[in-house]
Motif scaffolding. Structure first.
Motif, PDB file in Angstrom:
ATOM      1  N   THR A  29      -1.425  -7.030   2.649  1.00  0.00           N
ATOM      2  CA  THR A  29      -1.912  -7.233   4.219  1.00  0.00           C
ATOM      3  C   THR A  29      -3.212  -8.161   3.978  1.00  0.00           C
ATOM      4  N   GLY A  43      -3.896 -10.998   2.599  1.00  0.00           N
ATOM      5  CA  GLY A  43      -3.711 -12.283   2.860  1.00  0.00           C
ATOM      6  C   GLY A  43      -3.641 -13.223   1.400  1.00  0.00           C
ATOM      7  N   ASN A  65       2.461 -12.706  -3.152  1.00  0.00           N
ATOM      8  CA  ASN A  65       3.409 -11.499  -2.409  1.00  0.00           C
ATOM      9  C   ASN A  65       4.910 -11.503  -3.077  1.00  0.00           C
ATOM     10  N   ALA A  68       7.127  -7.362   1.470  1.00  0.00           N
ATOM     11  CA  ALA A  68       5.775  -7.678   1.789  1.00  0.00           C
ATOM     12  C   ALA A  68       5.815  -7.897   3.141  1.00  0.00           C
ATOM     13  N   PRO A  69       6.820  -8.863   3.891  1.00  0.00           N
ATOM     14  CA  PRO A  69       6.688  -8.530   5.254  1.00  0.00           C
ATOM     15  C   PRO A  69       6.768  -7.213   5.967  1.00  0.00           C
ATOM     16  N   ASP A 106       5.945  -4.416   4.761  1.00  0.00           N
ATOM     17  CA  ASP A 106       4.576  -3.565   4.451  1.00  0.00           C
ATOM     18  C   ASP A 106       3.468  -3.936   5.721  1.00  0.00           C
ATOM     19  N   TYR A 107       3.757  -4.989   6.286  1.00  0.00           N
ATOM     20  CA  TYR A 107       2.829  -5.223   7.310  1.00  0.00           C
ATOM     21  C   TYR A 107       2.777  -4.132   8.285  1.00  0.00           C
ATOM     22  N   GLN A 108       4.143  -3.786   8.329  1.00  0.00           N
ATOM     23  CA  GLN A 108       4.173  -2.713   9.557  1.00  0.00           C
ATOM     24  C   GLN A 108       3.668  -1.223   9.027  1.00  0.00           C
ATOM     25  N   HIS A 166       1.975  -0.584   6.336  1.00  0.00           N
ATOM     26  CA  HIS A 166       0.516  -0.457   5.579  1.00  0.00           C
ATOM     27  C   HIS A 166      -0.413   0.412   6.359  1.00  0.00           C
TER      28      HIS A 166
END
Length: 640
Positions: free
Chosen positions: A325, A327, A333, A392-393, A395-397, A399
């Protein structure tokens, strides 16, 4: 209601009274000389292993108490049982203690107890260095825990991210305790890695080729290599942040040209391999326990070795998944996400190997086997949710949410703690010559295992519902209250399980059930060919190894016992008080640096150099055990 003031004062008083009580008891029973000659100055790997494990259990109590305080705080919404500052200190010390002062020493303790016995060696390669490693860890743990009493605990989390851990946001000595204590124990851990790497490569009994080593020894060999590549990175990062804080440098200060992300990278280049440093030996324990209590040869030995090697390599190319996250681009990623998911393949191979070892085996559900079988589904939950975090996508939820908290507890408790508990009960008779009580052990297991799942399964749901980690209180009406309350009940159930383990130790001391066979589990590897506990010299004659399950094959009559030598005087290292004194001076130097008392730090560092110099010119550091004494000891066990 309690506030943090009385809580801390009460804890300080408890520490003081406990310390006075320990000194009084040792003095009353006149055991100071015994303590000094038999334990504090020992270079015997078996006794050092026991001291590691005792210290780890004490740290488990401390870290577990922190956890119960946190769960009490979060049991209900709008609780102010702890202040925000106190909560920050507790989650920081909980994480640091559990990983570096509980899991690591527990693993190293089991390594010390079992590895030399498994490979047919009389000691580790560097017994004196082994004692230094232990005492550096011990005094580092004391220094870190001292923060609770003098000066205040660190509050920047166990990851101590810059700039939060810098002087601007974490003033005072708390963060200094973290940096200096970890540096001290890290030096000891690197020395342990060197010691066991050389021990396993150079001191195996004749005939024990690499592919005849017990699986636990294989796991320790690979772990030692990971330690040698990972821990120097942590040492550098700690040194840089220490220099920032004590001497005004700016390695991690953006305004002065520094780079905080450098800390994050360095920390996780060490931090992710660290996960495998504490889990691979647990895999090794499991392999020994499952084979022994299934009465079967370990299935897929070669595949298991290859899997551990693959895991060790992959562990160094996944660290960026800890900060998707922050960036980095999609290419970065994607690489680190795929590398992380790839670790599931060799790990899955090992799970299938354990299951196939049990398949059609004559399984005995003893306490070590219960912990081992519980390891598989619980660690599997942690592993599979790790694969979810590697996307990775997604993980944004997840993290920084409680989903992550639950995931790493399923790997570190469901994996490491279950593994070391299995190893503790498995090798206990070899350490002490007595059994732990099976009935109490099973009660402890069920309380702990059920409590563990009651505690951490709801935290996955809390993560999905948006509760973030390190949140010290929360408002009502978010739907988090019931799950948090259930989670807290589970935490206290684990506490009951831990107390039952302690009670089991006490009960077994008061009602000892002696192991007169040396082989209480019908074991397969060389350590079970020795009396319990093993004599100082381990093996009167070094055996020649013909098979991976050498002792099992001898018992079945398929291999004849053979020795590489006749009885002769045995060369052993002397005991020495210098490792203890040297490490205590390290402690003094560390304390002085924490409070920036530089004259004392310089004096202590000079003392360390003097001690090292004296050791360099010490030539009378070994003795020989006469043949007559060896014969007498062996005859007492009916072995001659």
């Amino acid at each position: 209601m309690w506030k943090e003031g009385p809580l801390i004062i009460g804890s300080d008083l408890a520490i003081l009274l406990t310390s006075i009580g320990v000194v009084a008891v040792v003095t009353y029973f006149k055991k100071w000389r015994y303590l000094w000659t038999e334990w504090l100055t020992t270079t015997d790997h078996k006794k050092i292993g026991i001291m590691y494990i005792i210290a780890a259990l004490l740290m488990l109590f401390r870290g577990g108490t922190d956890a119960l305080l946190m769960r009490t705080q979060l049991a209900l919404p709008n609780e102010h049982f702890l202040s925000a500052q106190h909560y920050d200190g507790i989650f920081t010390t909980h994480g640091t203690i559990m990983i570096l002062f509980m899991a690591m020493p527990f693993i190293i303790g089991l390594m010390n107890v079992a590895v030399p016995l498994q490979i047919g060696a009389r000691d580790v390669a560097f017994p004196y260095l082994n004692a230094i490693s232990f005492w550096l860890f011990f005094f580092a743990a004391m220094l870190f825990n001292l923060s609770f009493v003098i000066g205040g605990s660190p509050v920047a989390g166990w990851t101590s991210y810059a700039p939060l851990a810098g002087l601007q946001f974490s003033p005072g000595p708390g963060e200094n305790y973290y940096l200096i204590a970890l540096q001290m124990t890290g030096i000891g851990t690197i020395a342990t890695g060197v010691n066991f790497l050389v021990t396993i490569l150079k001191m195996r009994a004749p005939g024990m080729k690499l592919m005849r080593m017990p699986m636990f020894t294989w796991s320790v060999l690979i772990t030692s290599l990971i330690i040698l590549f990972a821990f120097p990175v942590l040492a550098v990062a700690l040194a840089m942040l220490t220099i920032d804080r004590l001497f005004g440098a700016h390695f991690f200060t953006v305004a002065a040209g520094g780079m905080p992300m450098q800390w994050v990278n360095l920390f996780w280049i060490w931090g992710h391999p660290e996960v495998y440093i504490v889990i691979l030996p647990a895999f090794g324990v499991l392999s020994e326990v499952v084979a022994t209590f299934s009465s079967k040869r370990l299935f897929g030995y070669g595949a298991m070795v290859a899997s551990m090697v693959a895991i060790s390599v992959l562990s160094f190319v996944v660290w960026v998944h800890h900060f998707f996250t922050m960036g980095a681009g999609p290419g970065v990623n994607a690489f680190f996400g795929i590398a992380t998911m790839a670790i599931a393949i060799p790990t899955g191979v090992k799970v299938f190997n354990w299951l196939l070892t049990m398949y059609k085996g004559r399984i005995r559900l003893t306490v070590p086997m219960l912990w081992a079988t519980a390891f598989i589904p619980n660690f599997l939950i942690g592993g599979l949710t790790g694969v979810m975090l590697a996307i990775a996508p997604a993980d944004y939820q997840y993290h920084n949410s409680y989903f992550l908290v639950s995931h790493f507890h399923y790997t570190l408790i469901g994996g490491t703690v279950f593994g070391v508990m299995s190893g503790l009960f498995y090798w206990w008779p070899k350490m002490f010559g007595t059994h732990l009580n099976e009935r109490i052990g099973k009660h402890a297991f069920w309380w702990f295992m059920i409590g563990f799942n009651v505690c951490f399964l709801p935290q996955y749901l809390l993560g999905f519902e948006g509760m973030t980690r390190r949140m010290y209180t929360y408002p009502a009406g978010l739907g988090w209250g019931p799950w948090n309350f259930i989670s807290t009940i589970g935490a206290f159930m684990q506490g009951v399980g831990f107390l039952l383990i302690v009670w089991n130790v006490v009960y077994s001391l008061r009602h000892p059930e002696r192991d007169l066979t040396g082989d209480p589990w019908n074991g397969r590897t060389l350590e079970w060919s020795l009396p319990s506990p093993a004599p100082e010299y381990n093996f009167a004659r070094i055996p020649v190894v013909h098979d991976r399950d050498e002792f099992w094959e001898i018992k079945k009559g398929r291999v004849e016992a053979e020795y590489a030598e006749e009885l002769k005087p045995i060369h052993m290292p002397n005991s020495s008080g210098r490792p203890f004194i040297l490490s205590f001076i390290f402690f003094v130097a560390g304390f002085a640096l924490v409070f920036e008392i530089y004259w004392l730090a310089i004096a202590a560092l000079a003392g360390i150099l003097l001690m090292l110099l004296r050791r360099s010119f010490e030539f009378d550091y070994y003795h020989h055990i006469p043949v007559e004494e060896v014969k007498e000891t062996e005859a007492a066990w009916g072995r001659l």
